[in-house]
Scaffold this motif. Structure first.
Motif, PDB file in Angstrom:
ATOM      1  N   GLU A 162       2.373   3.142  -1.331  1.00 26.28           N
ATOM      2  CA  GLU A 162       2.987   2.390  -2.067  1.00 26.28           C
ATOM      3  C   GLU A 162       2.257   2.432  -3.332  1.00 26.28           C
ATOM      4  N   LYS A 163       0.832   3.438  -3.367  1.00 31.42           N
ATOM      5  CA  LYS A 163       0.237   3.365  -4.654  1.00 31.42           C
ATOM      6  C   LYS A 163      -0.756   4.974  -4.270  1.00 31.42           C
ATOM      7  N   LEU A 164      -0.457   5.556  -4.906  1.00 28.77           N
ATOM      8  CA  LEU A 164      -1.131   7.274  -4.911  1.00 28.77           C
ATOM      9  C   LEU A 164      -2.671   7.672  -6.195  1.00 28.77           C
ATOM     10  N   ASN A 165      -3.079   7.594  -6.463  1.00 30.25           N
ATOM     11  CA  ASN A 165      -4.758   8.237  -7.377  1.00 30.25           C
ATOM     12  C   ASN A 165      -4.477   9.934  -6.503  1.00 30.25           C
ATOM     13  N   ILE A 166      -3.623  10.471  -8.143  1.00 31.76           N
ATOM     14  CA  ILE A 166      -3.795  11.833  -8.069  1.00 31.76           C
ATOM     15  C   ILE A 166      -5.330  13.224  -8.699  1.00 31.76           C
ATOM     16  N   SER A 181       5.906   9.937  -7.102  1.00 30.58           N
ATOM     17  CA  SER A 181       7.064   9.010  -7.626  1.00 30.58           C
ATOM     18  C   SER A 181       8.066   8.373  -7.697  1.00 30.58           C
ATOM     19  N   THR A 182       9.148   9.587  -7.293  1.00 26.33           N
ATOM     20  CA  THR A 182      10.257   9.913  -7.137  1.00 26.33           C
ATOM     21  C   THR A 182      10.775   8.960  -5.960  1.00 26.33           C
ATOM     22  N   LEU A 183      10.134   8.442  -4.759  1.00 27.44           N
ATOM     23  CA  LEU A 183      10.161   7.949  -4.052  1.00 27.44           C
ATOM     24  C   LEU A 183       9.626   6.855  -3.407  1.00 27.44           C
ATOM     25  N   GLU A 186       3.938   4.017  -6.745  1.00 32.27           N
ATOM     26  CA  GLU A 186       3.222   3.906  -7.894  1.00 32.27           C
ATOM     27  C   GLU A 186       1.966   5.137  -8.568  1.00 32.27           C
ATOM     28  N   VAL A 187       2.190   5.916  -9.406  1.00 35.68           N
ATOM     29  CA  VAL A 187       1.179   6.768  -9.332  1.00 35.68           C
ATOM     30  C   VAL A 187       0.787   7.546 -10.476  1.00 35.68           C
ATOM     31  N   ASN A 188      -0.641   7.377 -10.103  1.00 36.89           N
ATOM     32  CA  ASN A 188      -1.729   7.819 -11.903  1.00 36.89           C
ATOM     33  C   ASN A 188      -1.835   9.076 -10.953  1.00 36.89           C
ATOM     34  N   VAL A 215       5.109   8.019 -14.130  1.00 36.32           N
ATOM     35  CA  VAL A 215       4.033   8.846 -13.369  1.00 36.32           C
ATOM     36  C   VAL A 215       2.706   7.933 -14.667  1.00 36.32           C
ATOM     37  N   ASN A 216       1.966   7.423 -14.719  1.00 33.08           N
ATOM     38  CA  ASN A 216       0.644   7.512 -15.549  1.00 33.08           C
ATOM     39  C   ASN A 216      -0.327   8.335 -15.802  1.00 33.08           C
TER      40      ASN A 216
END
Length: 433
Positions: A162-166, A181-183, A186-188, A215-216
């Motif tokens: 659901e949320k990912l911090n890269i 993010s395409t899938l 919510e990506v940082n 993407v943030n």
């Protein structure tokens, strides 16, 4: 055994193939799966998932235009299942290819002692040894790092997070961000310095605004602690989301620690013939550092193999083309050896052409962008940054032109297949000459 190759990634696999083609006796030893990181954990997995995200992106576009009405239902579990199934097929093909030249393949973890290779309770002497053990994800020394995922874990996920911090600001971070993010994640992206500093500024801005706008991006941000479902930044801010480390790679050089010379960054030190300081020991691929790219690893493996077989060969790293696998490819190359004076440099930029996979992007004005720096005095290309569906092939062709030190007139007879090479020489000629 005359030649032993340890590691079957691009460097080791192509090196052993080359030795086999040259009629040499070869034993290839692999710890896990043949074809290494590229097929099993790296670029092939990224490309497989990016094929899915390109389809999702096109479907969304066509729905917005109104001539297709469809609602996609994505099964991440099924995607992973089919990727694994494909990997198994390719492993069999890669093994058959290697064995077709008479090469012996052993699966097991090797170690070196007393000038012998030991694996599966057997010991082998060698005349020449090639170390192609690759690299693994680098995990920064922060509290809670054990909770972080890496590219090795992509196929272990049960579903899209659901949320990912890269954590990281390079190519891998961008590719992972594009996928998830395409899938729907919510990506940082949390970059210690500047995000995507490898590419030109105008190209970077296009990527941020047109390709990964959801993407943030947080630059100059350090993560000081990771948890199972959040991270803590140096400013004390908690960001919800699974931590994912895209912080570089570290070489698997431990196998020759104390046997050959190791650089300060733990890569194996080699010369331009891929030879270590020990006469009959060679190394190639990610374990030697430098450009950690599949084509470069192949080149190094083949160079090492030719030298092991007695055919003098040197490797050259001039004008290496690179790419980001996003929903639209971003490719770039630079001639690091250019002696062009600042006054002789000229840069042109132009939007992408409505060729294959770009026609339906004309209506929204996001067909891509290409920027080329020229040496006006010598009529040569210094640098290219290109975003287009054909940029991978375009930049590969043009990097060869640069590497061979041709001027643009030498390329005038090149005939492209239209519509495929949209930013290749004919367009450059029309806009520059």
């Amino acid at each position: 055994m005359k030649n032993i190759v340890i590691g079957s990634g691009p460097a080791g696999r192509l090196g052993s193939l080359e030795l086999g083609k040259l009629g040499e006796d070869v034993t290839l030893i692999e710890k896990n799966h043949i074809a290494g990181t590229c097929l099993n954990e790296g670029c092939m997995v990224v490309c497989a998932l990016t094929d899915i995200t390109k389809f999702i992106d096109s479907n969304k576009r066509f729905n917005n235009y109104g001539f297709i009405k469809s609602q996609l239902e994505i099964s991440y579990e099924k995607i992973v299942e089919k990727i694994v199934e494909t990997q198994e097929m390719l492993r069999k093909l890669n093994q058959m290819e290697n064995e077709s030249f008479g090469n012996n393949i052993i699966y097991g973890e090797a170690h070196i002692e007393d000038d012998m290779v030991h694996v599966n309770n057997e010991s082998f002497e060698y005349e020449n040894l090639l170390i192609a053990t690759g690299a693994r994800p680098f995990i920064p020394d922060i509290k809670g790092s054990e909770f972080g995922l890496t590219n090795k874990d992509i196929l272990k996920l049960d579903d899209v997070p659901e949320k990912l911090n890269i954590i990281g600001g390079g190519i891998i971070a961008a590719e992972i961000a594009n996928i998830y993010s395409t899938l729907g994640s919510e990506v940082n992206i949390l970059a210690r310095s500047k995000f995507l500093k490898e590419i030109g500024e105008n190209t970077r801005e296009y990527v941020l605004k047109k390709i990964i706008p959801d993407v943030n991006i947080r630059e100059n941000t350090n993560v000081v602690e990771a948890f199972k479902d959040k991270v803590l930044t140096q400013d004390g801010e908690e960001l919800e989301g699974i931590p994912f480390f895209a912080t570089g790679r570290t070489p698997n050089s431990e196998i020759v620690d104390g046997i050959v010379e190791i650089n300060d960054d733990r890569t194996i030190k080699v010369n331009e013939m891929m030879k270590t300081n020990v006469d009959n020991i060679y190394a190639a691929g990610d374990v030697t550092g430098g450009y950690q790219l599949t084509p470069v690893a192949r080149m190094e493996g083949i160079t090492a193999a030719k030298n092991m077989a007695g055919y003098g060969n040197k490797v050259s790293y001039s004008c290496i083309p690179q790419t980001l696998s996003l929903n639209m490819e971003v490719s770039f190359v630079e001639n690091e050896n250019s002696e062009c004076e600042e006054d002789d440099k000229s840069t042109i930029g132009f939007p992408g052409i409505g060729g294959p996979h770009a026609f339906w992007k004309i209506l929204t004005g996001d067909t891509g962008f290409t920027e080329i720096e020229f040496d006006k005095k010598n009529n040569k290309i210094n640098k290219i940054n290109s975003i287009s569906p054909s940029s991978v092939s375009d930049v590969a062709y043009l990097s060869y032109l640069m590497r061979m030190d041709y001027d643009l007139d030498d390329y005038s007879e090149f005939l492209e297949i239209h519509p495929s090479t949209d930013t290749n020489y004919k367009i450059i000629k029309n806009m520059w000459l």
